[in-house]
Design a protein around this motif. Sequence first.
Motif, mmCIF file in Angstrom:
data_model
loop_
_atom_site.group_PDB
_atom_site.id
_atom_site.type_symbol
_atom_site.label_atom_id
_atom_site.label_comp_id
_atom_site.label_asym_id
_atom_site.label_seq_id
_atom_site.Cartn_x
_atom_site.Cartn_y
_atom_site.Cartn_z
ATOM 1 N N PRO A 75 0.678 -1.484 -0.019
ATOM 2 C CA PRO A 75 -0.143 -0.041 -0.012
ATOM 3 C C PRO A 75 0.794 1.315 -0.202
ATOM 4 C CG PRO A 75 -0.883 -1.517 1.673
ATOM 5 C CD PRO A 75 0.459 -2.097 1.329
ATOM 6 N N LYS A 76 2.222 1.092 0.326
ATOM 7 C CA LYS A 76 3.023 2.209 0.341
ATOM 8 C C LYS A 76 3.652 2.508 -0.795
ATOM 9 C CE LYS A 76 3.896 1.560 5.274
ATOM 10 N NZ LYS A 76 3.315 2.746 5.904
ATOM 11 N N LEU A 77 3.668 1.672 -2.106
ATOM 12 C CA LEU A 77 4.326 1.784 -3.281
ATOM 13 C C LEU A 77 3.734 3.007 -4.028
ATOM 14 C CD1 LEU A 77 4.596 -1.745 -4.651
ATOM 15 C CD2 LEU A 77 6.116 -0.699 -3.063
ATOM 16 N N TYR A 78 4.841 3.918 -4.428
ATOM 17 C CA TYR A 78 4.609 5.367 -5.028
ATOM 18 C C TYR A 78 4.859 5.162 -6.625
ATOM 19 C CZ TYR A 78 3.543 10.051 -5.389
ATOM 20 O OH TYR A 78 2.940 11.573 -5.796
ATOM 21 N N PHE A 142 1.591 0.660 -7.721
ATOM 22 C CA PHE A 142 2.410 1.695 -7.842
ATOM 23 C C PHE A 142 1.506 2.746 -8.332
ATOM 24 C CE2 PHE A 142 6.284 -1.135 -7.811
ATOM 25 C CZ PHE A 142 7.038 -0.609 -7.319
ATOM 26 N N LYS A 143 1.572 4.135 -7.933
ATOM 27 C CA LYS A 143 0.955 5.273 -8.382
ATOM 28 C C LYS A 143 1.263 5.313 -9.899
ATOM 29 C CE LYS A 143 -0.952 9.644 -7.456
ATOM 30 N NZ LYS A 143 -1.103 10.764 -6.356
ATOM 31 N N HIS A 144 2.754 5.301 -10.058
ATOM 32 C CA HIS A 144 3.313 5.816 -11.418
ATOM 33 C C HIS A 144 3.959 4.651 -11.795
ATOM 34 C CE1 HIS A 144 2.599 9.790 -9.373
ATOM 35 N NE2 HIS A 144 1.767 9.751 -10.270
ATOM 36 N N VAL A 145 4.130 4.033 -12.852
ATOM 37 C CA VAL A 145 5.096 3.095 -13.608
ATOM 38 C C VAL A 145 5.681 3.683 -14.888
ATOM 39 C CG1 VAL A 145 5.395 0.667 -14.729
ATOM 40 C CG2 VAL A 145 3.767 1.075 -12.536
ATOM 41 N N LEU A 146 7.011 4.100 -14.632
ATOM 42 C CA LEU A 146 7.669 4.666 -15.584
ATOM 43 C C LEU A 146 8.753 3.593 -16.388
ATOM 44 C CD1 LEU A 146 8.770 8.184 -13.911
ATOM 45 C CD2 LEU A 146 6.624 7.351 -14.933
ATOM 46 N N LEU A 147 8.245 3.520 -17.662
ATOM 47 C CA LEU A 147 9.317 2.315 -18.347
ATOM 48 C C LEU A 147 9.847 2.998 -19.521
ATOM 49 C CD1 LEU A 147 6.155 -0.228 -18.893
ATOM 50 C CD2 LEU A 147 7.794 -0.229 -17.274
ATOM 51 N N VAL A 148 11.211 3.143 -19.291
ATOM 52 C CA VAL A 148 12.176 3.716 -20.258
ATOM 53 C C VAL A 148 13.103 2.485 -21.088
ATOM 54 C CG1 VAL A 148 14.219 5.041 -20.415
ATOM 55 C CG2 VAL A 148 12.526 5.269 -18.610
ATOM 56 N N PRO A 195 -7.544 1.973 -10.999
ATOM 57 C CA PRO A 195 -7.781 3.516 -11.503
ATOM 58 C C PRO A 195 -6.744 4.511 -10.880
ATOM 59 C CG PRO A 195 -9.287 2.559 -9.602
ATOM 60 C CD PRO A 195 -8.578 1.548 -9.978
ATOM 61 N N HIS A 196 -5.768 3.695 -9.995
ATOM 62 C CA HIS A 196 -4.922 4.529 -9.137
ATOM 63 C C HIS A 196 -3.364 4.499 -9.774
ATOM 64 C CE1 HIS A 196 -8.181 4.840 -6.148
ATOM 65 N NE2 HIS A 196 -7.942 3.584 -5.975
ATOM 66 N N CYS A 197 -3.295 3.891 -10.859
ATOM 67 C CA CYS A 197 -1.972 3.676 -11.244
ATOM 68 C C CYS A 197 -1.914 3.869 -12.798
ATOM 69 C CB CYS A 197 -1.613 2.081 -11.410
ATOM 70 S SG CYS A 197 0.122 1.515 -12.075
ATOM 71 N N THR A 198 -0.967 4.878 -13.107
ATOM 72 C CA THR A 198 -0.835 5.519 -14.434
ATOM 73 C C THR A 198 0.786 4.841 -15.041
ATOM 74 O OG1 THR A 198 -1.751 7.552 -13.538
ATOM 75 C CG2 THR A 198 -0.264 7.626 -15.822
ATOM 76 N N LEU A 199 0.511 4.369 -16.083
ATOM 77 C CA LEU A 199 1.730 3.837 -17.006
ATOM 78 C C LEU A 199 2.278 4.721 -17.987
ATOM 79 C CD1 LEU A 199 3.388 1.191 -17.807
ATOM 80 C CD2 LEU A 199 1.498 0.633 -19.342
ATOM 81 N N ILE A 200 3.405 5.076 -17.933
ATOM 82 C CA ILE A 200 4.049 5.955 -18.773
ATOM 83 C C ILE A 200 5.315 5.224 -19.717
ATOM 84 C CG2 ILE A 200 5.056 8.238 -19.219
ATOM 85 C CD1 ILE A 200 3.303 7.957 -15.991
ATOM 86 N N GLY A 239 10.567 13.454 -15.056
ATOM 87 C CA GLY A 239 10.604 12.435 -14.314
ATOM 88 C C GLY A 239 10.310 12.815 -12.855
ATOM 89 N N LEU A 240 10.719 13.995 -12.537
ATOM 90 C CA LEU A 240 10.829 14.523 -11.094
ATOM 91 C C LEU A 240 9.205 14.628 -10.493
ATOM 92 C CD1 LEU A 240 12.743 15.160 -8.859
ATOM 93 C CD2 LEU A 240 12.618 17.693 -9.495
ATOM 94 N N LYS A 241 8.264 14.992 -11.196
ATOM 95 C CA LYS A 241 6.967 15.393 -10.760
ATOM 96 C C LYS A 241 6.279 13.939 -10.281
ATOM 97 C CE LYS A 241 4.961 15.049 -15.570
ATOM 98 N NZ LYS A 241 6.089 15.237 -16.392
ATOM 99 N N TYR A 242 6.939 12.731 -10.716
ATOM 100 C CA TYR A 242 6.253 11.461 -10.341
ATOM 101 C C TYR A 242 6.843 10.926 -9.169
ATOM 102 C CZ TYR A 242 4.778 11.415 -14.993
ATOM 103 O OH TYR A 242 3.975 11.857 -16.294
ATOM 104 N N PHE A 243 7.838 11.650 -8.447
ATOM 105 C CA PHE A 243 8.477 11.315 -7.338
ATOM 106 C C PHE A 243 8.018 12.516 -6.293
ATOM 107 C CE2 PHE A 243 11.081 9.245 -10.034
ATOM 108 C CZ PHE A 243 11.329 7.803 -9.500
#
Length: 244
Positions: A75-78, A142-148, A195-200, A239-243
Amino acid sequence: MALPGFRLEFLMSERNQQDTFADFDKMTERLVDEILSYMETFGFDITRISFVGHSLGNIIIRSTLSHPKMVHLLPKLYTLLSLSGPHLGTLYNTSGLVNMGMWFMQKWKKSGSLLQLSLKDQTDLRQTFLYRLSQKPVLQHFKHVLLVGSHQDRYIPYHSSRIEICRAAQKDTSTTGAVYREMVQNILEPIIQSPHCTLIRYDVFHALPSTANTMIGRAAHIAVLDSEIFIEKFLTVTGLKYFQ
């Protein structure tokens, strides 16, 4: 420095640095113990947990978060920042030179992780480590998943780093193609339904010199770590805004 007013604690994982050729189960146990020991030693009151992973470190992160000892932290994953992560293994890698090199390294080092990345650790593809890991999805927490990923990186297939179906897999009517498509669905469906997770997804192009490392794709694979300018620009621009 980039997030003034935020109280941040960093754990630079070291337990697996000297033995990345071990199988993922062993490396998972090491990271689980390292994280829990770190938290217990310093007694942090943690409200958010984010991960930054490179290459096979992303597989270890996913496996670690699916471990029973880590359930209370989900539950704490961001935010997860995945840099060149082989989430779908090395299937459909178009570089014959890299494939040959990986095969040689696996045989020479008797590497469990390289065997697992190629989905050859079991005769039944649906019993392989990566397939079973896809059946234990955690990214949706996670709230944000950033795949590079980068087309210049020939060590990790572009589609694997972005968790998406490639053309070769679409056309593959064999069991391998079916298993690959199932892994993509297993990982992505919980994210899409959350509904709480965003994939970028990010496509990165590196300005690299004409060297042998560039030709074989190694330079692009390690550029995200070697280039402080890249990390600085990536965080500053997007990237910074997602942290925060």
